[in-house]
Write a protein that holds these residues in place. Structure first.
Motif, PDB file in Angstrom:
ATOM      1  N   SER A 242      77.673  42.108 -37.907  1.00 47.22           N
ATOM      2  CA  SER A 242      76.459  42.052 -38.655  1.00 47.22           C
ATOM      3  C   SER A 242      76.076  43.405 -38.787  1.00 47.22           C
ATOM      4  O   SER A 242      74.535  43.427 -39.342  1.00 47.22           O
ATOM      5  N   VAL A 243      76.566  44.394 -38.165  1.00 47.54           N
ATOM      6  CA  VAL A 243      75.779  45.739 -38.251  1.00 47.54           C
ATOM      7  C   VAL A 243      76.813  46.591 -39.120  1.00 47.54           C
ATOM      8  O   VAL A 243      77.933  46.291 -39.294  1.00 47.54           O
ATOM      9  N   PRO A 244      76.422  47.990 -39.660  1.00 48.33           N
ATOM     10  CA  PRO A 244      77.117  48.897 -40.332  1.00 48.33           C
ATOM     11  C   PRO A 244      77.899  49.468 -39.220  1.00 48.33           C
ATOM     12  O   PRO A 244      77.508  49.677 -38.138  1.00 48.33           O
ATOM     13  N   LEU A 245      79.100  49.738 -39.707  1.00 47.67           N
ATOM     14  CA  LEU A 245      80.154  50.944 -39.302  1.00 47.67           C
ATOM     15  C   LEU A 245      80.399  51.861 -39.603  1.00 47.67           C
ATOM     16  O   LEU A 245      80.714  52.237 -40.882  1.00 47.67           O
TER      17      LEU A 245
ATOM     18  N   SER B 167      83.674  56.588 -37.340  1.00 47.29           N
ATOM     19  CA  SER B 167      83.844  56.988 -35.872  1.00 47.29           C
ATOM     20  C   SER B 167      84.293  55.561 -35.140  1.00 47.29           C
ATOM     21  O   SER B 167      85.158  55.358 -34.156  1.00 47.29           O
ATOM     22  N   GLU B 168      83.086  54.634 -35.471  1.00 52.00           N
ATOM     23  CA  GLU B 168      83.264  53.488 -34.639  1.00 52.00           C
ATOM     24  C   GLU B 168      84.446  52.601 -34.876  1.00 52.00           C
ATOM     25  O   GLU B 168      84.935  51.658 -34.425  1.00 52.00           O
ATOM     26  N   LYS B 169      84.772  52.512 -36.410  1.00 57.20           N
ATOM     27  CA  LYS B 169      85.750  51.854 -36.504  1.00 57.20           C
ATOM     28  C   LYS B 169      87.278  52.419 -35.997  1.00 57.20           C
ATOM     29  O   LYS B 169      88.143  51.724 -35.597  1.00 57.20           O
TER      30      LYS B 169
ATOM     31  N   ASP C  39      81.930  44.934 -42.144  1.00 51.84           N
ATOM     32  CA  ASP C  39      80.700  45.015 -41.452  1.00 51.84           C
ATOM     33  C   ASP C  39      79.489  44.609 -42.342  1.00 51.84           C
ATOM     34  O   ASP C  39      79.579  44.320 -43.636  1.00 51.84           O
ATOM     35  N   ASN C  40      78.336  44.632 -41.880  1.00 55.31           N
ATOM     36  CA  ASN C  40      77.216  44.352 -42.487  1.00 55.31           C
ATOM     37  C   ASN C  40      77.186  43.013 -43.139  1.00 55.31           C
ATOM     38  O   ASN C  40      76.557  42.533 -43.969  1.00 55.31           O
TER      39      ASN C  40
ATOM     40  N   GLU D 159      80.646  47.149 -25.782  1.00 59.94           N
ATOM     41  CA  GLU D 159      80.728  48.820 -25.422  1.00 59.94           C
ATOM     42  C   GLU D 159      80.487  49.697 -26.753  1.00 59.94           C
ATOM     43  O   GLU D 159      79.791  50.491 -26.672  1.00 59.94           O
ATOM     44  N   VAL D 160      81.141  49.225 -27.631  1.00 62.42           N
ATOM     45  CA  VAL D 160      81.112  50.262 -29.133  1.00 62.42           C
ATOM     46  C   VAL D 160      80.108  49.937 -29.788  1.00 62.42           C
ATOM     47  O   VAL D 160      79.419  50.788 -30.462  1.00 62.42           O
ATOM     48  N   LEU D 161      79.758  48.662 -30.144  1.00 60.73           N
ATOM     49  CA  LEU D 161      78.635  48.345 -31.175  1.00 60.73           C
ATOM     50  C   LEU D 161      77.317  47.711 -30.442  1.00 60.73           C
ATOM     51  O   LEU D 161      76.541  47.497 -31.273  1.00 60.73           O
TER      52      LEU D 161
END
Length: 114
Positions: free
Chosen positions: A9-12, A15-17, A45-46, A88-90
Protein backbone atom coordinates in the motif's frame (compact mmCIF):
# COMPACT_ATOMS: atom_id res chain seq x y z
CA UNK A 1 11.06 -21.48 -10.68
CA UNK A 2 9.72 -19.45 -7.81
CA UNK A 3 7.81 -16.21 -8.28
CA UNK A 4 7.23 -13.65 -5.52
CA UNK A 5 4.73 -10.90 -6.21
CA UNK A 6 4.24 -8.12 -3.68
CA UNK A 7 1.24 -5.84 -3.46
CA UNK A 8 2.00 -3.05 -1.01
CA UNK A 9 0.00 0.00 0.00
CA UNK A 10 3.03 2.28 -0.06
CA UNK A 11 5.06 3.79 -2.92
CA UNK A 12 8.36 2.07 -3.66
CA UNK A 13 11.56 3.80 -4.66
CA UNK A 14 13.97 2.08 -7.04
CA UNK A 15 16.35 1.67 -4.11
CA UNK A 16 13.67 -0.10 -2.04
CA UNK A 17 12.86 -2.38 -4.98
CA UNK A 18 16.53 -3.30 -5.32
CA UNK A 19 16.85 -3.94 -1.58
CA UNK A 20 13.68 -6.06 -1.51
CA UNK A 21 14.78 -7.99 -4.62
CA UNK A 22 18.10 -8.84 -3.01
CA UNK A 23 16.62 -9.88 0.32
CA UNK A 24 13.90 -11.95 -1.37
CA UNK A 25 16.59 -13.61 -3.45
CA UNK A 26 18.37 -14.70 -0.29
CA UNK A 27 15.15 -15.70 1.49
CA UNK A 28 13.89 -18.03 -1.24
CA UNK A 29 16.76 -20.41 -0.44
CA UNK A 30 14.84 -21.31 2.74
CA UNK A 31 12.76 -23.50 0.40
CA UNK A 32 14.92 -26.56 -0.37
CA UNK A 33 16.00 -26.63 -4.01
CA UNK A 34 15.03 -23.00 -4.71
CA UNK A 35 17.46 -20.18 -5.35
CA UNK A 36 17.70 -16.63 -6.61
CA UNK A 37 19.08 -17.90 -9.92
CA UNK A 38 15.52 -18.91 -10.97
CA UNK A 39 13.54 -16.38 -8.93
CA UNK A 40 11.26 -13.86 -10.62
CA UNK A 41 10.05 -10.93 -8.50
CA UNK A 42 7.23 -8.46 -9.14
CA UNK A 43 6.15 -5.34 -7.28
CA UNK A 44 2.79 -3.57 -7.28
CA UNK A 45 3.10 -0.45 -5.15
CA UNK A 46 0.49 2.11 -4.11
CA UNK A 47 -1.96 -0.80 -4.17
CA UNK A 48 -5.39 -0.24 -2.59
CA UNK A 49 -5.44 -2.69 0.31
CA UNK A 50 -7.91 -2.80 3.18
CA UNK A 51 -7.49 -4.80 6.38
CA UNK A 52 -10.31 -5.11 8.90
CA UNK A 53 -12.26 -2.64 6.79
CA UNK A 54 -9.59 0.05 6.96
CA UNK A 55 -6.74 1.32 4.83
CA UNK A 56 -5.18 3.69 7.34
CA UNK A 57 -1.93 1.80 7.81
CA UNK A 58 0.82 0.22 5.74
CA UNK A 59 -0.23 -3.19 4.36
CA UNK A 60 1.26 -5.96 2.20
CA UNK A 61 -0.09 -8.98 0.38
CA UNK A 62 2.67 -11.29 -0.84
CA UNK A 63 2.19 -14.23 -3.20
CA UNK A 64 4.83 -16.94 -3.40
CA UNK A 65 4.49 -19.51 -6.18
CA UNK A 66 6.83 -22.45 -6.45
CA UNK A 67 7.16 -25.31 -8.88
CA UNK A 68 6.51 -28.49 -6.91
CA UNK A 69 6.08 -28.46 -3.16
CA UNK A 70 7.92 -28.27 0.13
CA UNK A 71 7.45 -28.83 3.86
CA UNK A 72 5.42 -26.89 6.41
CA UNK A 73 8.68 -26.18 8.22
CA UNK A 74 10.17 -24.51 5.13
CA UNK A 75 7.04 -22.40 4.68
CA UNK A 76 7.16 -21.39 8.36
CA UNK A 77 10.78 -20.24 8.01
CA UNK A 78 10.04 -18.33 4.82
CA UNK A 79 6.98 -16.64 6.33
CA UNK A 80 9.03 -15.43 9.29
CA UNK A 81 11.76 -14.11 7.00
CA UNK A 82 9.38 -12.42 4.56
CA UNK A 83 7.59 -10.63 7.39
CA UNK A 84 10.96 -9.42 8.70
CA UNK A 85 11.99 -8.18 5.26
CA UNK A 86 8.86 -6.11 4.63
CA UNK A 87 9.01 -4.67 8.12
CA UNK A 88 12.72 -3.81 7.85
CA UNK A 89 12.61 -2.30 4.37
CA UNK A 90 9.15 -0.70 4.22
CA UNK A 91 8.09 -0.38 7.85
CA UNK A 92 5.05 -2.60 7.33
CA UNK A 93 4.08 -4.21 10.66
CA UNK A 94 4.29 -7.98 10.57
CA UNK A 95 0.67 -8.28 11.67
CA UNK A 96 -0.36 -6.30 8.57
CA UNK A 97 1.17 -8.75 6.09
CA UNK A 98 -0.60 -11.68 4.44
CA UNK A 99 1.41 -14.29 2.55
CA UNK A 100 -0.15 -16.77 0.15
CA UNK A 101 1.72 -19.86 -1.01
CA UNK A 102 0.87 -21.74 -4.16
CA UNK A 103 2.47 -24.97 -5.33
CA UNK A 104 2.40 -25.24 -9.10
CA UNK A 105 2.45 -28.59 -10.88
CA UNK A 106 3.02 -27.24 -14.39
CA UNK A 107 5.50 -24.45 -15.08
CA UNK A 108 6.44 -23.25 -18.54
CA UNK A 109 9.68 -21.57 -19.55
CA UNK A 110 11.61 -21.04 -22.73
CA UNK A 111 8.98 -22.68 -24.95
CA UNK A 112 8.64 -25.85 -22.87
CA UNK A 113 7.32 -27.11 -19.54
CA UNK A 114 9.11 -28.52 -16.54
Amino acid sequence: MPFINSKVSVPLTESEKETLKGKLGQAISLIPGKSESWLMVGFEDNYSLYFKGKNDTKLAYVEVKIFGGTTDEAYDKLTARLCQIYEEVLGIPQDKIYIKYEEVEHWGWNGANF
